[in-house]
Design a protein around this motif. Sequence first.
Motif, PDB file in Angstrom:
ATOM      1  N   MET A   1     123.665  42.876  47.207  1.00 21.08           N
ATOM      2  CA  MET A   1     122.583  42.115  47.741  1.00 21.08           C
ATOM      3  C   MET A   1     121.583  42.424  46.978  1.00 21.08           C
ATOM      4  O   MET A   1     121.341  43.499  46.460  1.00 21.08           O
ATOM      5  CB  MET A   1     122.741  43.029  49.350  1.00 21.08           C
ATOM      6  N   SER A   2     120.296  41.869  47.875  1.00 23.52           N
ATOM      7  CA  SER A   2     119.269  41.858  47.106  1.00 23.52           C
ATOM      8  C   SER A   2     118.193  41.553  47.962  1.00 23.52           C
ATOM      9  O   SER A   2     118.550  40.639  48.915  1.00 23.52           O
ATOM     10  CB  SER A   2     118.682  41.541  45.922  1.00 23.52           C
ATOM     11  N   VAL A   3     117.535  42.395  48.774  1.00 21.52           N
ATOM     12  CA  VAL A   3     116.622  41.532  49.491  1.00 21.52           C
ATOM     13  C   VAL A   3     114.691  42.338  49.007  1.00 21.52           C
ATOM     14  O   VAL A   3     114.453  43.326  48.405  1.00 21.52           O
ATOM     15  CB  VAL A   3     115.853  43.107  50.999  1.00 21.52           C
ATOM     16  N   SER A   4     113.674  41.157  49.843  1.00 19.14           N
ATOM     17  CA  SER A   4     112.460  40.499  48.827  1.00 19.14           C
ATOM     18  C   SER A   4     111.611  41.233  49.432  1.00 19.14           C
ATOM     19  O   SER A   4     111.179  40.978  50.630  1.00 19.14           O
ATOM     20  CB  SER A   4     112.361  38.786  48.393  1.00 19.14           C
ATOM     21  N   VAL A   5     111.704  42.443  49.310  1.00 17.53           N
ATOM     22  CA  VAL A   5     110.455  43.129  50.235  1.00 17.53           C
ATOM     23  C   VAL A   5     109.745  44.203  49.094  1.00 17.53           C
ATOM     24  O   VAL A   5     110.197  44.595  48.767  1.00 17.53           O
ATOM     25  CB  VAL A   5     110.691  44.453  51.418  1.00 17.53           C
ATOM     26  N   ASP A  62     114.179  57.792  52.340  1.00 20.06           N
ATOM     27  CA  ASP A  62     113.085  57.441  51.525  1.00 20.06           C
ATOM     28  C   ASP A  62     113.008  55.950  50.772  1.00 20.06           C
ATOM     29  O   ASP A  62     112.101  55.702  50.306  1.00 20.06           O
ATOM     30  CB  ASP A  62     114.157  58.269  49.978  1.00 20.06           C
ATOM     31  N   PHE A  63     114.494  55.072  51.059  1.00 16.75           N
ATOM     32  CA  PHE A  63     114.290  53.868  50.893  1.00 16.75           C
ATOM     33  C   PHE A  63     113.187  52.901  51.705  1.00 16.75           C
ATOM     34  O   PHE A  63     112.280  52.672  51.604  1.00 16.75           O
ATOM     35  CB  PHE A  63     115.925  52.848  50.935  1.00 16.75           C
ATOM     36  N   TRP A  64     113.333  53.284  53.300  1.00 18.31           N
ATOM     37  CA  TRP A  64     111.869  52.914  54.223  1.00 18.31           C
ATOM     38  C   TRP A  64     110.817  53.324  53.351  1.00 18.31           C
ATOM     39  O   TRP A  64     109.821  52.294  53.685  1.00 18.31           O
ATOM     40  CB  TRP A  64     112.725  53.303  55.643  1.00 18.31           C
ATOM     41  N   THR A  65     110.875  54.713  52.858  1.00 17.30           N
ATOM     42  CA  THR A  65     109.580  54.276  52.688  1.00 17.30           C
ATOM     43  C   THR A  65     108.792  54.188  51.312  1.00 17.30           C
ATOM     44  O   THR A  65     107.472  53.610  51.222  1.00 17.30           O
ATOM     45  CB  THR A  65     109.025  56.480  53.228  1.00 17.30           C
ATOM     46  N   ALA A  66     110.162  53.186  50.711  1.00 18.15           N
ATOM     47  CA  ALA A  66     109.589  53.442  50.124  1.00 18.15           C
ATOM     48  C   ALA A  66     109.409  51.735  49.799  1.00 18.15           C
ATOM     49  O   ALA A  66     108.252  51.066  49.137  1.00 18.15           O
ATOM     50  CB  ALA A  66     110.125  53.462  48.320  1.00 18.15           C
ATOM     51  N   GLN A 268     121.588  50.738  53.379  1.00 24.37           N
ATOM     52  CA  GLN A 268     119.325  50.636  53.147  1.00 24.37           C
ATOM     53  C   GLN A 268     118.732  49.456  52.957  1.00 24.37           C
ATOM     54  O   GLN A 268     117.752  48.868  54.037  1.00 24.37           O
ATOM     55  CB  GLN A 268     119.174  50.969  51.297  1.00 24.37           C
ATOM     56  N   GLU A 269     119.558  48.696  52.276  1.00 23.17           N
ATOM     57  CA  GLU A 269     119.130  47.083  52.104  1.00 23.17           C
ATOM     58  C   GLU A 269     119.122  46.121  53.557  1.00 23.17           C
ATOM     59  O   GLU A 269     117.820  46.067  54.082  1.00 23.17           O
ATOM     60  CB  GLU A 269     119.636  46.416  51.078  1.00 23.17           C
ATOM     61  N   LEU A 270     120.506  45.912  53.994  1.00 21.17           N
ATOM     62  CA  LEU A 270     120.023  45.599  55.275  1.00 21.17           C
ATOM     63  C   LEU A 270     119.265  46.285  56.752  1.00 21.17           C
ATOM     64  O   LEU A 270     118.663  45.297  57.516  1.00 21.17           O
ATOM     65  CB  LEU A 270     121.689  45.186  55.768  1.00 21.17           C
ATOM     66  N   SER A 271     119.844  47.199  56.920  1.00 20.95           N
ATOM     67  CA  SER A 271     118.687  47.865  57.866  1.00 20.95           C
ATOM     68  C   SER A 271     116.950  47.667  57.751  1.00 20.95           C
ATOM     69  O   SER A 271     116.546  46.828  58.811  1.00 20.95           O
ATOM     70  CB  SER A 271     118.912  49.527  58.323  1.00 20.95           C
ATOM     71  N   THR A 272     116.311  47.671  56.529  1.00 19.30           N
ATOM     72  CA  THR A 272     115.122  47.205  55.909  1.00 19.30           C
ATOM     73  C   THR A 272     114.808  46.429  56.325  1.00 19.30           C
ATOM     74  O   THR A 272     114.239  45.468  56.940  1.00 19.30           O
ATOM     75  CB  THR A 272     114.654  47.638  54.733  1.00 19.30           C
ATOM     76  N   ALA A 273     115.632  44.994  56.174  1.00 22.92           N
ATOM     77  CA  ALA A 273     115.739  43.902  56.144  1.00 22.92           C
ATOM     78  C   ALA A 273     115.583  43.113  57.903  1.00 22.92           C
ATOM     79  O   ALA A 273     114.706  42.529  57.793  1.00 22.92           O
ATOM     80  CB  ALA A 273     116.376  43.070  55.021  1.00 22.92           C
ATOM     81  N   TYR A 274     116.213  44.125  58.201  1.00 22.78           N
ATOM     82  CA  TYR A 274     115.868  43.585  59.838  1.00 22.78           C
ATOM     83  C   TYR A 274     115.182  44.334  60.443  1.00 22.78           C
ATOM     84  O   TYR A 274     114.652  43.401  61.307  1.00 22.78           O
ATOM     85  CB  TYR A 274     117.624  43.995  60.163  1.00 22.78           C
TER      86      TYR A 274
END
Length: 318
Positions: A1-5, A62-66, A268-274
């Motif tokens: 899974m890849s999220v473009s942020v 760490d992921f959210w802040t990055a 990490q990725e799905l929570s950030t994307a949502y």
Amino acid sequence: MSVSVQTTPAIITFGPIALPAPDRGQDLHLRVSAPAVGDDLPVILMAHGFAKSLRDYAPLVDFWTAHGFAVIQPTFLDSATLDLAPTDPRTPDIWKHRVADMKRILDDLDQIEDVVPQLKGRLDRTRIAAVGHSYGGQTVGMLLGARVIGSDGTISEDMSDPRIKAGVLLSTTGLGGEFLTPFAAEHFSFMTPSFAELTTPALVVAGDKDDSPLSTRGPDWFTDVYKLSPGATALVTLFGGEHLLGGITGYGVTDTTDESPARVSAVQELSTAYLRTALYDDDTAWLEATKAVADSPDPQGRIEEKSAITTPEVAEAL
């Protein structure tokens, strides 16, 4: 899974910060993490699980802040770091103290910014989200509108907070009553929720192997909040996921029974994307993430949605 942020190369972490809380019996300690640069940062309040503290959940923080969020982590009264006695008069109402602690953070954002000068003037207070794991999911659920059903069948007061615009509920417990084990029914009376009043947009994440000793049901117990609340718009079910969802509480922690870096990456990725899409009307991150899961030859889980949080205009543009 890849999220473009867009990512930020460095983060700052500051703590513990002590907020005075005389009605609580002791100060509320916080940890703040944020990108080192950038303004108008959306905010995540992170509610830890039972016995955890502000030191936990580094893989998520760490992921959210990055990826552009400022994250504030309180230590609640049930934390093992505080060693509150079971006979302490605050113990039966810790679930209420947890909700009050989260609101206190929002009330005292000016003070927090004063203590962390690198953060001064950089928070976007119109874009605040809350994420909770396990007991923390119950806490966040209350802030999103969920209630507690009393022993006499009455519904508790509304403890929601309109300042919180979206949430993520990780391994969040389901219905009470007949679905609780005798131990849970005796010791955790607050675990009899009403989800009908939870109206704030939320993502629910559950593991399909999370078989809790607190419930007479199986892993589907952790999907109740999605099925029964109007606000929960999406459910991620992680294949092979147990209660710590692959190890979200820390790097190399010993209590993870389903260690999986790939599973943690999915959270990490799905929570950030949502949250990006829930907080920004024109953001396409969630739609892109769901497409990535659907197109993956080896997905970490499946996604169900009641209604898309992406606007029709954004969907058409993609």
